[in-house]
Design an enzyme around this catalytic site. Structure first.
Site, PDB file in Angstrom:
ATOM      1  N   LYS A  13       0.844  -1.230   0.007  1.00  0.00           N
ATOM      2  CA  LYS A  13      -0.059  -0.087  -0.094  1.00  0.00           C
ATOM      3  C   LYS A  13       0.786   1.209   0.230  1.00  0.00           C
ATOM      4  O   LYS A  13       0.819   2.258  -0.731  1.00  0.00           O
ATOM      5  CB  LYS A  13      -1.063   0.034   1.362  1.00  0.00           C
ATOM      6  N   ARG A  88     -10.072   1.367   8.979  1.00  0.00           N
ATOM      7  CA  ARG A  88      -9.474  -0.006   9.149  1.00  0.00           C
ATOM      8  C   ARG A  88     -10.469  -0.869   9.758  1.00  0.00           C
ATOM      9  O   ARG A  88     -10.236  -2.081  10.291  1.00  0.00           O
ATOM     10  CB  ARG A  88      -8.328   0.075  10.008  1.00  0.00           C
ATOM     11  N   ARG A 127      11.589  -5.899   4.733  1.00  0.00           N
ATOM     12  CA  ARG A 127      11.540  -4.530   4.525  1.00  0.00           C
ATOM     13  C   ARG A 127      12.399  -3.782   5.413  1.00  0.00           C
ATOM     14  O   ARG A 127      12.760  -3.933   6.412  1.00  0.00           O
ATOM     15  CB  ARG A 127      10.122  -4.148   5.011  1.00  0.00           C
ATOM     16  N   ARG A 160      11.520  -2.027  11.121  1.00  0.00           N
ATOM     17  CA  ARG A 160      10.279  -1.584  11.664  1.00  0.00           C
ATOM     18  C   ARG A 160      10.125  -2.592  12.764  1.00  0.00           C
ATOM     19  O   ARG A 160       9.867  -3.813  12.706  1.00  0.00           O
ATOM     20  CB  ARG A 160       9.117  -1.402  11.124  1.00  0.00           C
ATOM     21  N   ARG A 171      -0.815  -8.913  13.167  1.00  0.00           N
ATOM     22  CA  ARG A 171      -1.406  -7.704  12.365  1.00  0.00           C
ATOM     23  C   ARG A 171      -2.312  -8.357  11.437  1.00  0.00           C
ATOM     24  O   ARG A 171      -3.202  -7.656  10.843  1.00  0.00           O
ATOM     25  CB  ARG A 171      -0.176  -6.904  11.571  1.00  0.00           C
TER      26      ARG A 171
END
Ligand code: AP5
Length: 217
Positions: A13, A88, A127, A160, A171
């Site tokens: 996203k 969300r 990431r 992160r 998540r």
């Protein structure tokens, strides 16, 4: 254009929203980025959000509504925006509808980004982000020119804290339970466009442009 990008954690996203916003002169509004900035600055909102984000749950609806309301009121949002990671849950979708109605605005399209679930953990565990400018890379799928350093400012890239495998799974569960039901809501509203996020960043961007071509016209 007023767009909303939704999809599971790590689908891409942020990567696609930043790129599309840059190409089309839209404002990129990511509640995740805003919350991370608040955490970094140690603001009251950040102190409230930090433990919730660390366990992969959703921070309070009231807190994110305040952030989004304030951001939509800034002058650059008048030219159009991409909401990334908001809403969300159904309550946030109702809050957003009310906010936009008050502003006399509506959404042009909602993009549901999709990917096979087994690709999620590898994407997120690889990431790396730049703590200075927020650029996002992937160690193999979207690597920086020099390993571990940002292409723009050469800052050392970081991982992160919520990209640990156990938090990624939490998540994902939060997404399935609370966010995925919004897909049917926006489909029923006639706004939904689906885009597969398999393949390279360029492949996905091309698909997205094709799908949003009609909304841009
Ligand atoms: P948020 O930051 O929104 O996290 P998320 O939804 O889990 O999404 P991500 O940012 O992890 O992934 P992404 O889809 O943007 O993928 P990316 O482009 O980085 O939210 C974080 C937390 O904040 C939440 O858990 C919650 O606690 C809180 N929060 C946020 N909004 C909230 C709200 N509205 N209400 C309540 N709480 C809220 O890509 C992932 C990786 O893949 C990168 O390494 C990238 O380089 C790579 N990649 C992307 N595309 C490709 C490709 N095509 N090929 C190869 N690699 C690729």
């Amino acid at each position: 254009m007023r767009l909303l990008f939704m999809g599971p954690p790590g689908v891409g996203k942020g990567t696609q929203a930043k790129r599309f916003a840059h190409e089309r002169g839209l404002c990129h509004i990511s509640t995740g980025d805003m919350l991370r900035q608040a955490v970094q600055r140690g603001t009251p909102a950040g102190l409230q959000a930090k433990p919730v984000m660390e366990r992969g749950a959703l921070v309070s609806d009231a807190l994110v509504l305040e952030l989004v309301d304030e951001r939509l009121g800034e002058p650059d949002a008048a030219a159009g925006f991409i909401l990334d990671g908001y809403p969300r849950n159904p309550r946030q979708a109702a809050d957003l509808a009310r906010l936009l109605e008050q502003r006399g605005e509506g959404l042009d399209a909602v993009v549901a980004l999709t990917m096979d679930v087994e690709h999620i953990v590898p994407r997120l565990s690889g990431r790396r982000s730049c703590p200075e400018c927020g650029a996002v890379y992937h160690v193999s799928g979207n690597p920086p020119k020099e390993p571990g350093r940002c292409d723009r400012d050469r800052a050392e890239l970081v991982q992160r804290p919520d990209d640990q495998e156990d938090v990624i799974r939490d998540r994902m569960a939060t997404y399935v339970e609370q966010t995925a039901p919004l897909i049917a809501f926006y489909r029923d509203a006639g706004l939904l466009r689906g885009v597969s996020c398999e393949g390279s960043v360029d492949d996905v961007a091309a698909r997205l442009s094709a799908v949003l071509g009609a909304a841009a016209a």
